[in-house]
Design a protein around this motif. Structure first.
Motif, short mmCIF file in Angstrom:
data_model
loop_
_atom_site.label_atom_id
_atom_site.label_comp_id
_atom_site.label_asym_id
_atom_site.label_seq_id
_atom_site.Cartn_x
_atom_site.Cartn_y
_atom_site.Cartn_z
N VAL A 34 0.80 -1.37 -0.35
CA VAL A 34 0.01 0.00 -0.04
C VAL A 34 0.61 0.73 0.20
CG1 VAL A 34 -1.65 1.10 0.82
CG2 VAL A 34 -2.26 -1.25 0.72
N ASP A 35 1.97 1.56 0.72
CA ASP A 35 2.81 2.37 0.97
C ASP A 35 3.75 2.81 -0.24
OD1 ASP A 35 2.00 2.65 3.38
OD2 ASP A 35 4.29 1.61 4.39
N THR A 36 4.15 1.36 -1.15
CA THR A 36 4.64 1.85 -2.17
C THR A 36 3.74 2.48 -3.66
OG1 THR A 36 5.87 -0.44 -1.63
CG2 THR A 36 5.96 0.16 -3.96
N LEU A 37 2.16 1.73 -3.02
CA LEU A 37 1.27 2.23 -4.12
C LEU A 37 0.69 3.59 -4.20
CD1 LEU A 37 -0.85 -0.75 -4.21
CD2 LEU A 37 0.67 -0.71 -5.96
N LYS A 38 0.60 3.74 -3.03
CA LYS A 38 1.19 5.69 -2.42
C LYS A 38 2.08 6.42 -2.81
CE LYS A 38 -2.20 4.85 1.25
NZ LYS A 38 -2.04 5.35 2.73
N ALA A 39 3.09 5.93 -2.88
CA ALA A 39 4.15 6.12 -3.18
C ALA A 39 4.85 6.37 -4.88
CB ALA A 39 6.04 5.78 -3.26
N ALA A 40 3.87 6.02 -5.41
CA ALA A 40 3.71 5.95 -7.13
C ALA A 40 2.40 6.12 -7.79
CB ALA A 40 3.78 4.31 -7.80
N ALA A 41 1.87 6.15 -6.62
CA ALA A 41 0.09 7.30 -7.62
C ALA A 41 0.54 8.98 -7.38
CB ALA A 41 -0.44 6.42 -6.89
N ALA A 50 11.99 -4.13 -7.04
CA ALA A 50 11.54 -2.57 -7.00
C ALA A 50 11.26 -2.03 -8.36
CB ALA A 50 12.14 -1.74 -5.94
N ARG A 51 12.76 -2.63 -8.91
CA ARG A 51 12.95 -2.42 -10.70
C ARG A 51 11.45 -2.98 -11.93
NH1 ARG A 51 17.25 -0.44 -14.24
NH2 ARG A 51 17.91 0.19 -12.20
N ASP A 52 11.48 -4.41 -11.37
CA ASP A 52 10.02 -4.87 -12.28
C ASP A 52 9.46 -4.19 -11.58
OD1 ASP A 52 12.44 -6.65 -12.95
OD2 ASP A 52 12.41 -8.62 -12.07
N PHE A 53 8.80 -3.85 -10.42
CA PHE A 53 7.45 -3.29 -10.31
C PHE A 53 7.36 -2.07 -10.86
CE2 PHE A 53 5.16 -0.27 -7.27
CZ PHE A 53 3.72 -0.34 -7.75
N VAL A 54 8.43 -1.11 -10.87
CA VAL A 54 8.41 0.16 -11.28
C VAL A 54 8.36 0.44 -13.35
CG1 VAL A 54 10.60 2.22 -12.21
CG2 VAL A 54 9.73 1.83 -10.06
N MET A 55 9.20 -0.85 -13.04
CA MET A 55 9.37 -0.88 -15.50
C MET A 55 7.67 -1.82 -15.67
SD MET A 55 11.87 0.14 -16.53
CE MET A 55 11.53 -0.35 -17.89
N GLY A 56 7.02 -2.43 -14.37
CA GLY A 56 5.77 -3.02 -15.38
C GLY A 56 4.86 -1.54 -15.27
N LEU A 57 4.94 -0.99 -14.33
CA LEU A 57 3.87 0.26 -13.94
C LEU A 57 4.04 1.25 -15.72
CD1 LEU A 57 4.06 1.57 -10.92
CD2 LEU A 57 2.21 0.49 -11.90
N VAL A 58 5.37 2.01 -15.70
CA VAL A 58 5.47 2.51 -17.19
C VAL A 58 5.72 1.84 -18.09
CG1 VAL A 58 7.35 4.10 -15.52
CG2 VAL A 58 8.28 2.76 -16.87
N SER A 59 5.53 1.09 -18.09
CA SER A 59 5.77 0.20 -19.37
C SER A 59 4.17 0.23 -20.10
CB SER A 59 5.70 -0.79 -19.57
OG SER A 59 4.75 -1.90 -18.39
N SER A 60 3.51 0.72 -19.05
CA SER A 60 1.82 0.98 -19.28
C SER A 60 1.71 1.85 -20.08
CB SER A 60 0.95 0.22 -18.63
OG SER A 60 0.88 -0.26 -18.01
#
Length: 340
Positions: free
Chosen positions: A9-16, A80-90
């Protein structure tokens, strides 16, 4: 990412948040300073710094110092890198704001290229003189690629990265690459070259080859290309490089065979006039490495003062297991599943 519900949840809040997502999209293309990001985003430095702080606290990005400059990058952690790349690739190619950011990023990278070109112009004469004394670089690079092989691996470290050339040629093989160099001018050149080549899975940092700012036991391949002859203690550099290897990881060194060209010491700051196979083998052994291969490249013909280039491959001795088919022999299994 295998994390707790609260951490997710904290990670998603930081990116959202739109600006932070834009920052993540930009850092997925390479390392940037606060000044770079303020120029691209069109926001104040305090605001950008606040966004960066939240992303740092969430573990999505990392920070490193280079003189008075602070660079930001995606996290070194694979999850963490895989998580971010999944977000930005969209969102790449689908959002006009992100596309405008990437256009401004191209402008920032073009400025880097201009600075790199100016530095090369100032120093090209001395470099070309030394290159004229030995075999073309491409021949040595081809041998290195053949020696390392075509099997992909997790991580590479290039110590004394210079122009970033080795990070470029090995980029199809590694998932994460890091280059270390003391010279900010050369790091500018390396970043420009990697940008120009479209290499997004590598980064360069300022650091000392005797104390590189990276984790130990973390790299499948470490390279030291034409660096040892500048050092007052090459054995120590090899020892430190060996400590960065994963079990059965490989160290590749390229340098000169012993020679008597004193002008390189006087005019080009060479502290050592080449190295013998015996020297390298002894230093490898002291560092816990086995010398697996040594290759020699004769210089171009027609030069009275010439240099022979040497290529040495060492492998970490750890992770030796008995071969069930022959108890008297041992099989070496690398961290990337390669049987040697």
């Amino acid at each position: 990412m295998h994390v707790s519900l609260d951490t997710m949840v904290d990670t998603l809040k930081a990116a959202a948040e739109s600006s932070r997502l834009r920052i993540l999209a930009l850092l997925s293309r390479g390392d940037l300073t606060v000044s770079d990001l303020t120029e691209i985003l069109g926001q104040s430095q305090p605001r950008v710094s606040r966004h960066l702080k939240l992303l740092l606290e969430a573990g999505l990005i990392g920070r490193y110092q280079e003189g008075s400059w602070a660079f930001f990058r995606l996290s070194d952690a694979d999850s963490a890198r895989d998580f971010v790349m999944g977000l930005v690739s969209s969102i790449r190619g689908a959002d006009p704001q992100v596309e405008r950011d990437l256009e401004r990023l191209t402008s920032v990278k073009r400025k880097r290229q201009d600075r790199a070109t100016a530095y090369f112009s100032q120093n090209a004469a001395s470099w070309d003189h030394i290159r004229s004394l030995h075999v073309p670089d491409r021949a040595v690079e081809a041998a290195m690629l053949k020696l390392v092989g075509k099997r992909p691996f997790q991580s590479m470290l290039d110590l004394g990265t210079g122009t970033g050339r080795l990070l470029e040629i090995f980029s199809p093989l590694y998932r994460r690459g890091i280059g270390i160099d003391m010279s900010r001018e050369m790091l500018t050149v390396a970043r420009a070259n990697l940008d120009k080549a479209g290499v997004s899975n590598a980064q360069v940092r300022q650091g000392d080859i005797f104390s590189p700012p990276v984790e130990r036991d973390a790299f499948d391949l470490v390279t030291i290309h034409q660096v040892l002859h500048y050092l007052d203690d090459p054995a120590r550099a090899i020892h430190e490089a060996a400590r960065l290897l994963r079990p059965a990881g490989r160290l590749v060194i390229v340098d000169f065979a012993p020679h008597a060209l004193e002008f390189l010491r006087d005019e080009h700051a060479h502290m050592r006039l080449g190295f013998s196979d015996r020297q390298i083998a002894d230093w490898f052994s002291e560092a816990g490495l086995d010398l697996e291969d040594a290759q020699e490249f004769e210089p171009r013909s027609g030069n009275e003062a010439r240099l022979t280039v040497k290529l040495w491959l060492g492998r970490d001795r750890r992770l030796l297991i008995a071969d069930p088919a022959n108890a008297s022999q041992q099989t070496r299994v690398s961290s990337i599943g390669e049987i040697a």
